[in-house]
Design a protein around this motif. Structure first.
Motif, short mmCIF file in Angstrom:
data_model
loop_
_atom_site.label_atom_id
_atom_site.label_comp_id
_atom_site.label_asym_id
_atom_site.label_seq_id
_atom_site.Cartn_x
_atom_site.Cartn_y
_atom_site.Cartn_z
N VAL A 68 0.81 -0.97 -0.07
CA VAL A 68 -0.19 0.09 0.63
C VAL A 68 0.49 1.31 -0.47
CG1 VAL A 68 -1.73 1.17 1.00
CG2 VAL A 68 -2.11 -0.47 0.80
N LEU A 69 2.03 1.21 0.76
CA LEU A 69 2.50 2.13 0.63
C LEU A 69 3.49 3.15 -0.41
CD1 LEU A 69 4.38 4.53 2.45
CD2 LEU A 69 6.39 3.42 2.96
N ALA A 70 4.40 1.37 -1.70
CA ALA A 70 4.55 1.73 -2.18
C ALA A 70 3.84 2.35 -3.51
CB ALA A 70 5.22 0.47 -2.53
N LYS A 71 2.29 1.65 -2.95
CA LYS A 71 1.67 2.64 -4.51
C LYS A 71 1.23 3.46 -4.00
CE LYS A 71 -0.64 -2.15 -5.84
NZ LYS A 71 -1.87 -2.44 -5.64
N LYS A 72 0.92 4.02 -2.39
CA LYS A 72 1.01 5.38 -2.36
C LYS A 72 1.75 6.26 -2.47
CE LYS A 72 -0.13 8.08 1.32
NZ LYS A 72 -0.34 7.88 3.16
N ASN A 73 2.80 5.89 -3.21
CA ASN A 73 4.03 6.98 -2.78
C ASN A 73 4.42 6.76 -4.51
OD1 ASN A 73 3.80 8.27 -0.84
ND2 ASN A 73 4.85 6.21 0.21
N SER A 74 3.74 6.23 -5.21
CA SER A 74 4.05 5.92 -6.67
C SER A 74 6.06 5.83 -6.80
CB SER A 74 3.98 6.40 -7.81
OG SER A 74 2.94 6.81 -6.91
N GLY A 75 6.38 5.28 -5.82
CA GLY A 75 7.54 4.65 -6.00
C GLY A 75 8.57 5.19 -5.43
N LYS A 76 8.31 6.81 -4.66
CA LYS A 76 9.14 7.77 -3.76
C LYS A 76 9.58 7.04 -3.16
CE LYS A 76 7.12 10.63 -7.45
NZ LYS A 76 6.06 12.03 -7.21
N SER A 77 9.44 6.56 -1.77
CA SER A 77 9.66 6.12 -1.00
C SER A 77 11.35 5.72 -0.69
CB SER A 77 8.48 5.76 0.08
OG SER A 77 8.33 3.88 -0.72
N ALA A 78 11.66 5.60 0.21
CA ALA A 78 12.82 4.83 0.79
C ALA A 78 12.24 3.04 1.05
CB ALA A 78 13.07 4.90 1.92
N PHE A 79 13.47 2.00 -0.13
CA PHE A 79 12.60 0.78 0.27
C PHE A 79 14.13 0.62 0.90
CE2 PHE A 79 9.98 1.79 -3.02
CZ PHE A 79 8.75 1.31 -2.49
N VAL A 80 14.13 -0.67 1.99
CA VAL A 80 15.70 -1.43 1.85
C VAL A 80 15.69 -2.86 1.56
CG1 VAL A 80 16.06 -2.78 4.41
CG2 VAL A 80 14.39 -0.26 4.87
N ASN A 81 16.63 -2.76 1.11
CA ASN A 81 16.97 -4.23 0.77
C ASN A 81 17.02 -4.90 1.22
OD1 ASN A 81 19.11 -3.66 1.20
ND2 ASN A 81 19.64 -3.26 -1.02
N ALA A 82 17.80 -5.97 0.53
CA ALA A 82 18.02 -7.30 1.65
C ALA A 82 18.80 -6.80 2.02
CB ALA A 82 18.39 -8.43 0.47
N THR A 83 20.38 -6.68 2.08
CA THR A 83 21.52 -5.78 3.14
C THR A 83 21.34 -4.81 3.88
OG1 THR A 83 21.98 -4.68 1.35
CG2 THR A 83 22.96 -6.38 1.29
N GLY A 84 19.69 -4.20 3.97
CA GLY A 84 19.23 -3.67 5.01
C GLY A 84 20.30 -1.74 4.43
N ARG A 85 20.60 -1.38 3.87
CA ARG A 85 21.07 -0.05 2.95
C ARG A 85 19.71 0.31 2.19
NH1 ARG A 85 23.01 0.81 -1.64
NH2 ARG A 85 22.65 -1.08 -2.62
N GLU A 86 19.54 1.54 2.49
CA GLU A 86 18.60 2.23 2.51
C GLU A 86 18.38 2.82 1.11
OE1 GLU A 86 15.84 4.30 4.34
OE2 GLU A 86 15.66 2.81 6.61
N ASP A 87 17.98 2.66 -0.18
CA ASP A 87 18.03 3.65 -1.29
C ASP A 87 17.06 4.80 -1.35
OD1 ASP A 87 19.87 1.34 -2.60
OD2 ASP A 87 17.63 0.80 -3.04
N CYS A 88 17.31 6.24 -1.19
CA CYS A 88 16.33 6.71 -1.17
C CYS A 88 16.47 7.86 -2.33
CB CYS A 88 17.44 8.12 -1.14
SG CYS A 88 17.67 6.94 1.02
N LEU A 89 15.19 8.29 -2.98
CA LEU A 89 15.18 8.72 -3.96
C LEU A 89 14.73 10.55 -3.51
CD1 LEU A 89 11.96 6.76 -6.23
CD2 LEU A 89 14.63 6.91 -6.34
N HIS A 90 15.58 10.88 -3.80
CA HIS A 90 15.32 12.79 -3.99
C HIS A 90 13.81 13.14 -3.84
CE1 HIS A 90 19.44 12.37 -2.16
NE2 HIS A 90 19.61 12.30 -3.18
N GLN A 91 13.34 13.86 -3.60
CA GLN A 91 11.98 14.54 -3.39
C GLN A 91 12.10 17.09 -3.54
OE1 GLN A 91 8.39 13.34 -2.21
NE2 GLN A 91 9.51 10.77 -1.85
N GLY A 92 11.96 17.44 -4.00
CA GLY A 92 11.94 18.80 -3.96
C GLY A 92 13.37 19.07 -3.87
N SER A 93 13.65 20.11 -3.63
CA SER A 93 14.92 21.17 -3.71
C SER A 93 14.94 21.31 -2.46
CB SER A 93 14.74 21.88 -4.81
OG SER A 93 13.98 23.15 -4.35
N VAL A 94 15.22 20.96 -1.01
CA VAL A 94 16.26 21.26 -0.05
C VAL A 94 17.64 20.93 -0.49
CG1 VAL A 94 15.51 20.66 2.62
CG2 VAL A 94 13.45 20.82 0.53
N ALA A 95 18.10 21.93 0.08
CA ALA A 95 19.79 22.06 -0.09
C ALA A 95 20.02 21.50 1.16
CB ALA A 95 20.40 23.69 0.09
#
Length: 119
Positions: free
Chosen positions: A17-44
């Protein structure tokens, strides 16, 4: 066992539900526990994995292409994860249905056994 299955089911459902709600723009944790981040906005001051994003320096065309490719790869990985979650959910639902059927058969057998004893 049933409580564990329901907990796993709820967690997987929430992730889908979270993945569908955010259309893939959220952080996902992969099998090694490392988070892949997608940047949103333009905060310096927005950082992810040690990389800063923002308005400090415009990206060159090559850098933009690399970033687009990276984000496309992350999006594809998120889609694959959603498919895995969906498959896991279907598996859990099938197991629940199987257990429900087995319990129904057992209850029916108990009812028939009680009926035979009372006659």
């Amino acid at each position: 066992m049933r409580r564990h299955i329901l907990t796993v089911f709820r967690e997987a459902a929430n992730k889908v539900v979270l993945a569908k709600k955010n259309s893939g723009k959220s952080a996902f944790v992969n099998a090694t526990g490392r988070e892949d981040c997608l940047h949103q906005g333009s905060v310096a001051t927005n950082t992810c994995g040690g990389h800063q994003s923002g308005l400090e320096q415009p990206l060159s065309v090559d850098e933009q292409d690399r970033r687009i490719q990276k984000l496309a790869h992350q999006l594809e990985r998120a889609r694959r994860k959603c498919e895995v979650y969906r498959a896991n959910l279907l598996s859990v639902l099938k197991d629940i249905e199987d257990q429900k059927l087995q319990l129904s058969v057992k209850v029916q057998n108990i009812k028939l056994g009680m009926k035979d004893r009372s006659e």
